[in-house]
Design a protein around this motif. Structure first.
Motif, PDB file in Angstrom:
ATOM      1  N   GLY A 237       0.817  -1.211   0.000  1.00 45.67           N
ATOM      2  CA  GLY A 237       0.000   0.000   0.000  1.00 45.67           C
ATOM      3  C   GLY A 237       0.850   1.260   0.000  1.00 45.67           C
ATOM      4  N   ASP A 238       2.087   1.181   0.532  1.00 45.19           N
ATOM      5  CA  ASP A 238       2.945   2.375   0.685  1.00 45.19           C
ATOM      6  C   ASP A 238       3.962   2.546  -0.441  1.00 45.19           C
ATOM      7  OD1 ASP A 238       1.731   2.498   3.156  1.00 45.19           O
ATOM      8  OD2 ASP A 238       3.381   1.502   4.202  1.00 45.19           O
ATOM      9  N   VAL A 239       3.958   1.673  -1.455  1.00 51.00           N
ATOM     10  CA  VAL A 239       5.020   1.752  -2.471  1.00 51.00           C
ATOM     11  C   VAL A 239       4.440   1.956  -3.865  1.00 51.00           C
ATOM     12  CG1 VAL A 239       6.469   0.212  -1.051  1.00 51.00           C
ATOM     13  CG2 VAL A 239       5.211  -0.722  -2.999  1.00 51.00           C
ATOM     14  N   ASP A 240       5.323   2.179  -4.830  1.00 51.34           N
ATOM     15  CA  ASP A 240       4.872   2.414  -6.204  1.00 51.34           C
ATOM     16  C   ASP A 240       5.102   1.200  -7.102  1.00 51.34           C
ATOM     17  OD1 ASP A 240       4.249   5.379  -5.989  1.00 51.34           O
ATOM     18  OD2 ASP A 240       6.238   5.203  -5.105  1.00 51.34           O
ATOM     19  N   ILE A 241       6.177   0.453  -6.791  1.00 51.49           N
ATOM     20  CA  ILE A 241       6.489  -0.743  -7.601  1.00 51.49           C
ATOM     21  C   ILE A 241       6.692  -1.924  -6.658  1.00 51.49           C
ATOM     22  CG2 ILE A 241       8.307  -1.870  -8.977  1.00 51.49           C
ATOM     23  CD1 ILE A 241       8.863   0.609 -10.415  1.00 51.49           C
ATOM     24  N   VAL A 242       6.177  -3.078  -7.043  1.00 51.46           N
ATOM     25  CA  VAL A 242       6.510  -4.335  -6.357  1.00 51.46           C
ATOM     26  C   VAL A 242       7.128  -5.253  -7.410  1.00 51.46           C
ATOM     27  CG1 VAL A 242       5.689  -6.264  -4.967  1.00 51.46           C
ATOM     28  CG2 VAL A 242       4.532  -4.054  -4.810  1.00 51.46           C
ATOM     29  N   ALA A 243       8.300  -5.806  -7.131  1.00 52.87           N
ATOM     30  CA  ALA A 243       8.994  -6.621  -8.137  1.00 52.87           C
ATOM     31  C   ALA A 243       9.471  -7.942  -7.555  1.00 52.87           C
ATOM     32  CB  ALA A 243      10.188  -5.839  -8.681  1.00 52.87           C
TER      33      ALA A 243
END
Ligand code: IMP
Length: 431
Positions: A32-38
């Motif tokens: 919820g707090d980030v822009d990218i998940v990789a």
């Protein structure tokens, strides 16, 4: 998640036991707090279970961030991407109402895991005298081809004729190896491998430079989460070799597997279950006896998300997690499934091992000696009260807080999150 001015923030989430630590849930909470998940390694051997309200999702290749609207989800060059399974997962998410279009990118450099890799994996396991107990998803053979410099990458799909020729040659190579192993698996372009050709355009449309995307985001002050699969004790270099997977599951693998420099990593959150589980073969010093094994497996619903296999269960092993602290450079811990221990009257923690020659070890020895290592336990009282409603540390019974403190002391890293149930909100955040 803190942020360095103008530099963004890059956090790695890594498993610190033998996988299945609950990384999917932890990533879901943090996403919820980030822009990218990789994702940065492994393939469809992973099974990340996430519960959002009453809906359960099991993700094998697409990062758990996909369940948060508008997050960009990347699959890095370190993966061995199974295109058939990937598009099945993609289409299933779409059918269940998750907006995936335009949100998923796949590294041009990622290697493809093809149907014949699965046949090779199963044939190798069938005839092995000492079985690894793999997930049967083709992981080992796909990485063998990558390291042997015979692999097929996403970028190879850009040219249809070349792609078809590479698949044909790969399938022919596999047929020869299968025949040498006495197996008769069919793997020509007329079968499943041919279906990969049909997916070519869809795959190419998702191609990207994952390292560049991550660095661009970080330099714009954004936040990125790198999601590990499997766990430290399954790392090809640092795990209980040969009973491991074929990739670097540890934090340094995140930089290589997404395409950024290690100086870009700002924090490493290690995920541990409040006890220990393992699927597949290999040493497991704190494994329970049969009655306790059955009890905790039932309490924790410990069955593999990918294969459905029953997981072996045991006490928390601080020796393995202390080692994970060292090889990953952990900055914090997330302890999951604390609630599974709610009904136990006492809990044991392995603080070190006694080795056959009589000396004690603070860190795991090599695999053979680990088979013979005897855990030295410390016993703590259980709390015998439900914990799932706790949202602050102070809501937990004193004995549960003491258990967590002892884990921190033994491992040498602070607890930043405690998961007390499978639902999204059932969590205590301390950082
Ligand atoms: P492979 O990754 O399928 O080659 O399996 C190698 C070993 O890693 C076996 O012991 C598997 O059970 C284990 N393994 C692979 N993926 C996972 C996972 O996601 N969770 C737990 N164990 C795993």
């Amino acid at each position: 998640m803190r942020e360095r001015e103008g530099r963004g923030w890059c956090q790695v989430v890594v498993g610190c036991q033998w996988g299945d630590e609950g990384k999917g849930k932890v990533v879901d909470v943090l996403a919820g707090d980030v822009d990218i998940v990789a994702r940065y390694q492994g393939g469809a051997n992973a099974g990340h279970t996430v519960r959002v309200r009453e809906r359960e999702f099991i993700l094998h290749q697409i990062p758990s961030g996909i369940l948060h609207p508008a997050k960009r989800c990347l699959l890095g060059n370190g993966l061995v991407l199974d295109p058939l399974q990937f598009f099945e997962e993609y289409d299933t998410l779409r059918a269940r109402g998750i907006e995936v279009e335009g949100r998923v990118g796949v590294s041009w450099r990622a290697h493809l895991l093809l149907p014949y890799h699965r046949l090779l994996d199963r044939a190798a396991e069938d005839r092995a005298a000492e079985k690894i107990g793999t997930t049967g998803r083709g992981i080992g053979p796909a990485y063998e081809e990558k390291v042997g410099r015979r692999g097929i990458r996403v970028v190879d799909a850009a040219d249809p004729e070349r792609f078809s020729a590479l698949l044909e040659a790969g399938a022919a190579r596999a047929r020869r190896r299968l025949a040498a192993m006495g197996s008769t698996g069919a793997c020509g372009l007329d079968g499943e491998t041919g279906r990969c050709l049909e997916l070519r355009e869809r795959l190419v449309a998702l191609g990207t430079d994952t390292g560049r995307e991550v660095v661009d985001h970080l330099s714009r002050g954004r936040r990125v989460l790198l999601e590990g699969a499997q766990g430290t004790a399954l790392d090809i270099d640092h795990g209980t070799y040969p009973f491991v997977t074929s990739s670097n599951t540890t934090a340094a693998g995140a930089a290589t597997g997404i395409g950024i420099g290690p100086t870009r990593l700002d924090s490493v959150l290690g995920v541990v279950k409040a006890y220990t589980t393992r699927v597949g073969n290999g040493p497991f010093p704190t494994e329970f006896g049969p009655a306790m094994d059955e009890r905790v497996r039932t309490l924790g619903n410990e069955f593999g998300a990918t294969t459905g296999r029953p997981r072996r269960c045991g006490w928390f092993d601080a020796v393995i997690v202390r080692y994970a602290g060292r090889v990953n450079g952990l900055t914090g811990l997330a302890v999951t499934k604390l609630d599974v221990l709610d009904t136990l009257s006492e809990l044991r923690l392995a603080t070190r091992y006694r080795l056959p020659e009589g000396e004690t070890a603070e860190f795991p020895p090599d695999t053979l000696s680990l088979e013979a290592a005897e855990p030295v336990y410390e016993t703590l009282p259980g709390w015998e009260r439900p914990t799932s409603a706790a949202r602050r540390l102070s809501d937990l019974p004193a004995a549960a807080r003491r258990y967590l403190e002892r884990i921190e002391e033994l491992v040498g890293a602070p607890v930043e999150m405690v998961s007390v149930g499978s639902r999204r909100g059932e969590v205590i955040r301390l950082a």
